[in-house]
Structures are given as structure tokens and as C-alpha cells.
Design an enzyme around this catalytic site. Structure first.
Site, short mmCIF file in Angstrom:
data_model
loop_
_atom_site.label_atom_id
_atom_site.label_comp_id
_atom_site.label_asym_id
_atom_site.label_seq_id
_atom_site.Cartn_x
_atom_site.Cartn_y
_atom_site.Cartn_z
CG HIS A 28 4.18 -1.74 2.11
ND1 HIS A 28 2.86 -2.14 2.04
CD2 HIS A 28 4.72 -2.40 3.16
CE1 HIS A 28 2.62 -3.02 2.99
NE2 HIS A 28 3.72 -3.20 3.70
CG HIS B 250 -0.28 -0.27 2.52
ND1 HIS B 250 0.64 0.60 3.05
CD2 HIS B 250 -0.39 -1.29 3.41
CE1 HIS B 250 1.06 0.15 4.22
NE2 HIS B 250 0.47 -1.02 4.45
CE LYS C 17 0.10 0.48 11.14
NZ LYS C 17 0.46 -0.89 11.36
CD GLN D 115 7.08 -10.93 10.84
OE1 GLN D 115 8.17 -11.01 10.32
NE2 GLN D 115 6.41 -9.79 10.87
P1 AMP Z 1 4.86 -5.06 6.60
O1 AMP Z 1 4.62 -5.45 5.18
O2 AMP Z 1 3.62 -4.83 7.38
O3 AMP Z 1 5.86 -5.96 7.29
O4 AMP Z 1 5.57 -3.64 6.54
C1 AMP Z 1 6.75 -3.45 5.81
C2 AMP Z 1 7.33 -2.10 6.17
O5 AMP Z 1 6.40 -1.07 5.81
C3 AMP Z 1 7.60 -1.95 7.68
O6 AMP Z 1 8.83 -1.28 7.86
C4 AMP Z 1 6.43 -1.14 8.14
O7 AMP Z 1 6.70 -0.37 9.30
C5 AMP Z 1 6.19 -0.23 6.94
N1 AMP Z 1 4.83 0.30 6.95
C6 AMP Z 1 3.68 -0.41 7.14
N2 AMP Z 1 2.62 0.42 7.15
C7 AMP Z 1 3.10 1.68 6.99
C8 AMP Z 1 2.50 2.98 6.93
N3 AMP Z 1 1.19 3.16 7.04
N4 AMP Z 1 3.32 4.05 6.77
C9 AMP Z 1 4.66 3.89 6.65
N5 AMP Z 1 5.29 2.69 6.69
C10 AMP Z 1 4.52 1.60 6.86
#
Ligand code: AMP
Length: 298
Positions: free
Chosen positions: A49, A46, A161, A73
Site C-alpha cells: 500500500h 503494508h 498484485k 466485495q
Molecule cells: P487492498 O487494501 O487489499 O484493497 O489493496 C489496496 C491497493 O493496494 C490495491 O490497489 C492493491 O492492488 C494494492 N496492493 C495490495 N498488495 C500490494 C502489493 N503487495 N504490492 C503492490 N500493491 C499492492
């Protein structure tokens, strides 16, 4: 994607599946004088990312995104099986953002038979999500250590986040002298304040509206501090009220934490992070807000 081997070229973007394919593409980019910038994700990409990808991008940079739903995890009763995996849409988004290499490791490549090493960061991971998701941060720091060793980037990008995750990774990289810089990027939100998350897809219409209460609570907590509240319990009471009044939910935590250690604060006398984790319907949502408070407590 079925049937392809180590890597494929895809309109200029490399899709790498094996460690060797990633290593050779990264080595080639280095020989060409480019620095390596890495965004690890679990996919279902999204704008949050993509904001990390945009921070990673720049002249002379080789941008790597990994998409790996890391089983270690997730707790036994968590959403590993339901976690969204829209791989074609994710690749399209990466292509549109000029990503150079997408790394899509199969689970067996990351955790081959006989795998038995864990990276455990103590302290930072004890409270907040660490207290509610046993083993979660061990899974995170272990897989991130592996991904950093595979990609060997100059800079790796993480979102504010997941503040506790970013703090744990920063600690790990410092403690283990890993030769990488960690960049933490601001949280991207919906117009009503809800932090973008792959897990927002679990919310029904009414739950989605209710989920605004997390950010509303964080802002109310920030406001209480701005008006002079220095008792953490006073701040969390205000935040809890916002969340509870919005509708049925289960609060995992509402905390005022110290940014570097993620330990709960009793008396606010310097910068803090307001942090919440709330279950609404099938979704467990987290959010946080750093609040700058003058160190004299003023
Ligand atoms: P995830 O796919 O949930 O493991 O997230 C991958 C990376 O994207 C991680 O470093 C998250 O902190 C970051 N991330 C997830 N959601 C957001 C958001 N709304 N704003 C900024 N970074 C994000």
C-alpha cells in the site's frame, strides 16, 4: 477517534469521515493549485500500500488515502468479519508517509438505505477470481466508482498484485468516461517472493513457508516460456506442480491470461499474465506475473 465530527486535523494530516469533509478539503487543495492523487485501500496497510502512496506523492500534489473494508466485495462465506482493521497503526503509517487526507467512511455513508445501483464490468471480470468469487468485482467496481466520484482525483493508484481488479477498473473508467487516470504499480514482495497482502496475517508459520510456492510457481512458468514453451497447458502444469508439491492446499486457478481481457490463453503468442489463486489454511492468496512474449510467438 470516537466523538469526532466531519474531520479532524492530526499533525497536518486531515482525517475525514464525511463526504462533505472530503469534498471541501479536496476543493481547497485544488484552489491552492494542487493536483489530487488517490490511493483506495481496505487498510491493514503494508509496504505494498505504501508503495502506492509513494507513487502518488510529489511536489504540488494532494494525496488522499481511503480506508474502507467494503462489505459488498466479500462473499457470504468470506472473511469480512475477520479482516484486520488496525486503524491507529494505519493512521500512523499514513502520517509517516505525509498523506494529506485519510478518508474513513462509515459503511452507512457509502451504502445508505435505499442504495440500489451496481456498476458491472462484463468480460474482464468473468474468469479467474470472477469465476470463484461471484459478485466480488461488482462490489469492487461499484465502490471504486463511488470513491472516485467522492474524491474526484486526477490520478488513482492500484496494485498489479490485483491484476484483474486493475483491469476491471481501467475498463470501467474508459467505458464510463470517468475523468481520472489509472496508475498500476508493481507488486511489492517479501524477500522470499511472497506478495505482501493483508491476508498473509492469516497464515501460520508452516503455511507462511508454504506460501512461497505461489511466486516460485509464477517464476517457473515464466522460465518455461523463456525456454520456448508456447502451450498454456504446458506452462500451467509446471506451475501447478510447484504449488502442489509445497504442501496441502486448494488451488482455485492456475492460468495463463491475456492481459487486457483476462481471458485464458491456449497458445502463447504475445504478452500474457500468469495468475494463481490458492487457499492455504484459512487464507486465499492470489498472485500474478506479467510475462512479455514477442508478438510473433518467437
Ligand atoms: P487492498 O487494501 O487489499 O484493497 O489493496 C489496496 C491497493 O493496494 C490495491 O490497489 C492493491 O492492488 C494494492 N496492493 C495490495 N498488495 C500490494 C502489493 N503487495 N504490492 C503492490 N500493491 C499492492
Amino acid at each position: 477517534l470516537a466523538g469526532w465530527g466531519g474531520w479532524v486535523y492530526d499533525g497536518g494530516m486531515i482525517i475525514g469521515k464525511t463526504i462533505e469533509a472530503v469534498r471541501s478539503a479536496v476543493a481547497e487543495a485544488r484552489v491552492a493549485g494542487r493536483s489530487i492523487h488517490f490511493v483506495p485501500t481496505m487498510g491493514a496497510l503494508h509496504e505494498g500500500h505504501l508503495s502506492l502512496v509513494r507513487a502518488a506523492r510529489g511536489p504540488g500534489r494532494f494525496v488522499v488515502v481511503s480506508i474502507f473494508v467494503n462489505p459488498t466485495q466479500f462473499g457470504p462465506n468470506e472473511d469480512l468479519a475477520q479482516y484486520p482493521r488496525p486503524i491507529e497503526a494505519d493512521l500512523e503509517k499514513c502520517r509517516a508517509e505525509d498523506v494529506d487526507l485519510v478518508y474513513l467512511p462509515p459503511v452507512e455513508a457509502i451504502y445508505p438505505e435505499g442504495f440500489c445501483t451496481t456498476v458491472h464490468v462484463a468480460g474482464v471480470t468473468e474468469h479467474l477470481c470472477g469465476a470463484h468469487r461471484p459478485g466480488h468485482f461488482d462490489g469492487v467496481t461499484t465502490v471504486v466508482a463511488k470513491l472516485l466520484n467522492i474524491v474526484q482525483p486526477d490520478v488513482a493508484y492500484f496494485g498489479q498484485k490485483d491484476a484483474q481488479q486493475a483491469a476491471a477498473i481501467g475498463r470501467m473508467v474508459a467505458d464510463l468516461n470517468m475523468p481520472v487516470s489509472i496508475a498500476v504499480c508493481p507488486t511489492v514482495r517479501e524477500p522470499d517472493g511472497l506478495a505482501l497482502s493483508s491476508r498473509n496475517a492469516y497464515l501460520g508459520e508452516a503455511e507462511r513457508k508454504q506460501a512461497r510456492s505461489l511466486y516460485a510457481a509464477l517464476r517457473a512458468g515464466e522460465d518455461a516460456i523463456a525456454h520456448g514453451e508456447r502451450d498454456a497447458a504446458g506452462v500451467t502444469a509446471v506451475m501447478r506442480r510447484h504449488i502442489e508439491q509445497a504442501g496441502p492446499c486448494r488451488i482455485d486457478y492456475v492460468e495463463v491470461a491475456e492481459p487486457a481481457t483476462m481471458r485464458p490463453v491456449v497458445r502463447i503468442a504475445g504478452p500474457v499474465v500468469l495468475a494463481v489463486a490458492v487457499r492455504i489454511g484459512d487464507a486465499r492468496l492470489i498472485d500474478n506475473l506479467p510475462v512479455d512474449v514477442p508478438a510473433d510467438g518467437g
